[in-house]
Design a protein around this motif. Structure first.
Motif, PDB file in Angstrom:
ATOM      1  N   ASN A  87       0.762  -1.445   0.048  1.00 58.79           N
ATOM      2  CA  ASN A  87       0.046  -0.055   0.033  1.00 58.79           C
ATOM      3  C   ASN A  87       0.936   1.034   0.001  1.00 58.79           C
ATOM      4  O   ASN A  87       0.385   2.600   0.192  1.00 58.79           O
ATOM      5  N   ASN A  88       2.238   1.054  -0.084  1.00 61.85           N
ATOM      6  CA  ASN A  88       3.022   2.202  -0.063  1.00 61.85           C
ATOM      7  C   ASN A  88       3.542   2.742  -1.463  1.00 61.85           C
ATOM      8  O   ASN A  88       3.123   2.039  -2.550  1.00 61.85           O
ATOM      9  N   GLY A 166       2.202   9.781  -4.233  1.00 57.32           N
ATOM     10  CA  GLY A 166       1.754   8.966  -5.311  1.00 57.32           C
ATOM     11  C   GLY A 166       0.298   8.555  -4.709  1.00 57.32           C
ATOM     12  O   GLY A 166      -0.639   9.455  -3.947  1.00 57.32           O
ATOM     13  N   SER A 167       0.090   7.251  -4.891  1.00 60.42           N
ATOM     14  CA  SER A 167      -1.406   6.782  -4.526  1.00 60.42           C
ATOM     15  C   SER A 167      -1.176   6.075  -3.286  1.00 60.42           C
ATOM     16  O   SER A 167      -2.156   5.226  -2.958  1.00 60.42           O
ATOM     17  N   SER A 168      -0.215   6.055  -2.514  1.00 58.25           N
ATOM     18  CA  SER A 168       0.113   5.552  -1.315  1.00 58.25           C
ATOM     19  C   SER A 168      -0.773   5.788  -0.124  1.00 58.25           C
ATOM     20  O   SER A 168      -1.195   7.020   0.085  1.00 58.25           O
ATOM     21  N   THR A 183      -8.697   0.195  -1.960  1.00 54.54           N
ATOM     22  CA  THR A 183     -10.359   0.765  -1.209  1.00 54.54           C
ATOM     23  C   THR A 183     -10.274   2.389  -1.514  1.00 54.54           C
ATOM     24  O   THR A 183     -10.794   2.943  -2.274  1.00 54.54           O
ATOM     25  N   TYR A 184      -9.584   3.186  -0.467  1.00 55.04           N
ATOM     26  CA  TYR A 184      -9.821   4.644  -0.689  1.00 55.04           C
ATOM     27  C   TYR A 184      -8.322   5.227  -0.139  1.00 55.04           C
ATOM     28  O   TYR A 184      -7.691   4.729   0.540  1.00 55.04           O
ATOM     29  N   ALA A 221     -12.947   4.238 -13.240  1.00 58.58           N
ATOM     30  CA  ALA A 221     -11.767   4.143 -13.684  1.00 58.58           C
ATOM     31  C   ALA A 221     -11.112   5.674 -13.489  1.00 58.58           C
ATOM     32  O   ALA A 221      -9.853   5.977 -13.428  1.00 58.58           O
ATOM     33  N   ASP A 222     -11.847   6.582 -13.211  1.00 65.50           N
ATOM     34  CA  ASP A 222     -11.565   8.112 -12.992  1.00 65.50           C
ATOM     35  C   ASP A 222     -10.953   8.245 -11.612  1.00 65.50           C
ATOM     36  O   ASP A 222     -10.601   9.356 -11.312  1.00 65.50           O
ATOM     37  N   ARG A 223     -11.309   7.284 -10.701  1.00 67.46           N
ATOM     38  CA  ARG A 223     -10.832   7.262  -9.376  1.00 67.46           C
ATOM     39  C   ARG A 223     -11.370   8.596  -8.671  1.00 67.46           C
ATOM     40  O   ARG A 223     -10.734   9.538  -8.272  1.00 67.46           O
ATOM     41  N   PRO A 224     -12.836   8.846  -8.493  1.00 66.25           N
ATOM     42  CA  PRO A 224     -13.330  10.044  -8.145  1.00 66.25           C
ATOM     43  C   PRO A 224     -13.227  10.415  -6.564  1.00 66.25           C
ATOM     44  O   PRO A 224     -12.897   9.353  -5.810  1.00 66.25           O
TER      45      PRO A 224
END
Length: 354
Positions: A87-88, A166-168, A183-184, A221-224
């Motif tokens: 998750n990092n 990033g998305s971490s 998840t989020y 897919a847009d990760r809103p």
């Protein structure tokens, strides 16, 4: 049946083993952990544990005397970095616990990068973590923070764009209390903190944070940004000769109802309470951390959970020895909800810094 852990962290490193560097702003540390995990009540059935949770820590702090700009960072390497590769942002057991650039302007300071979220206070015990404050104590997020000291009043105003690079969703030391890469993610968070000095070494304060949660589930897919979170805390800190007292009361809320995997779930609501008592005797510090989480989410049957963490630390010069005991009857999930749990843990640790 309770799970019992006995951890022995042994750390030693010599400054002579490190190449000489020109800057005194570079330092580091090392820790190592030996854990005995008893799955059964009979100690004879355990395997006498594993030696792991090793970590090398590198600190780089520098102030440009000409411009006044500062840099401060802490990089950790090893399984003891307390970060989850799944998750990092690095995909491994290393990353930045903090990394910020800052400058002082008059009585205030600006910091840009990954720094401490100004929200209440954190517990003393290190290895077990922040227990039932999970996700609201040792928060290190990425953004911009302004802090100022105006005599008896000090305050912080901050905006954190994400909780890590990033998305971490794994910021180190937060114990996975803010979602996951499937998840989020905690995002776009505004934080206000203010404290007032009641007397010498006594203060009261309040903090508030409000932000959004980004859907990383893949449902869109847009990760809103379809979720929200907010929390508020009032706190007190005081020192009376050798005695230290800290207390805080917190309310938290997360709305995950439009995030994939949580659709239709009620808003997560709970209250957190914490009290810490410390007593210093020379190089020894005795402490007791107590944290409580009470679920207010509709349909939650767990109710309330408690955690006790008494311990003692000894400053031997280049580091500390810790003897800590932890007893929990609950935990905090990655959605911020109070969940069942039952374990006791005894930790004997040592770290070394150079």
């Amino acid at each position: 049946m309770k799970k019992v852990h006995l951890s022995l962290a042994i750390a030693a490193i010599s400054a002579s083993a490190v190449p000489a560097v020109a800057s005194e702003s570079i330092s580091g540390g090392f820790w190592l952990n030996h854990a005995i995990d008893a799955q059964n009540e009979s100690v004879d059935e355990v395997s006498y544990g594993d030696t792991n949770y090793e970590a090398l820590i590198l600190y780089i702090d520098k102030t440009d005397e000409k411009t006044g700009w500062q840099f401060s960072s802490e990089m950790r390497y090893g399984t003891g970095a307390f970060t989850d590769p799944a998750n990092n942002n690095t995909g491994a057991h290393f990353g930045f616990h903090k990394a910020w650039v800052g400058k002082t302007f008059g009585k205030g300071e600006l910091k840009i990068g990954k720094s401490q979220v100004p929200f209440g206070w954190a517990t003393v015990n290190f290895w077990p973590g922040d227990e039932l404050l999970g996700g609201y104590a040792d928060q290190m997020d990425v953004g911009v923070k302004w802090s100022a000291d105006l005599g008896a009043v000090n305050y912080d105003v901050a905006y954190f764009h994400v909780d890590d690079f990033g998305s971490s969703t794994e910021t180190m030391d937060d114990g996975g209390h803010w979602g996951s890469t499937t998840t989020y993610q905690k995002t776009q968070t505004f934080v206000l903190n203010g404290a007032y000095d009641l007397a010498e070494k006594q203060k009261v304060g309040a903090s508030y944070q409000n932000g959004k949660l980004r859907d990383l589930s893949g449902a869109n897919a847009d990760r809103p940004y379809v979720g929200e979170h907010n929390a508020a805390v009032v706190y007190y800190e005081g020192e009376f000769n050798n005695l230290g007292v800290k207390a805080q009361y917190m309310i938290t809320e997360r709305d995950l109802t439009d995030i994939g995997g949580f659709s239709g779930a009620p808003k997560i609501k709970n209250d957190r309470k914490a009290v810490t008592l410390t007593y210093s005797m020379g190089d020894y510090l005795f402490y007791v951390d107590y944290t409580n989480a009470e679920a207010n989410t509709k349909g939650n049957t767990v109710g309330s959970a408690d955690s006790w963490a008494p311990g003692v630390s000894y400053n031997y010069g280049p580091g500390w020895f810790y003897l800590e005991y932890v007893s929990n009857d609950g935990d905090i999930g990655e959605d911020g909800e109070v969940v069942d749990g039952d374990y006791d843990a005894l930790y004997l640790t040592m770290d070394y810094y150079f």
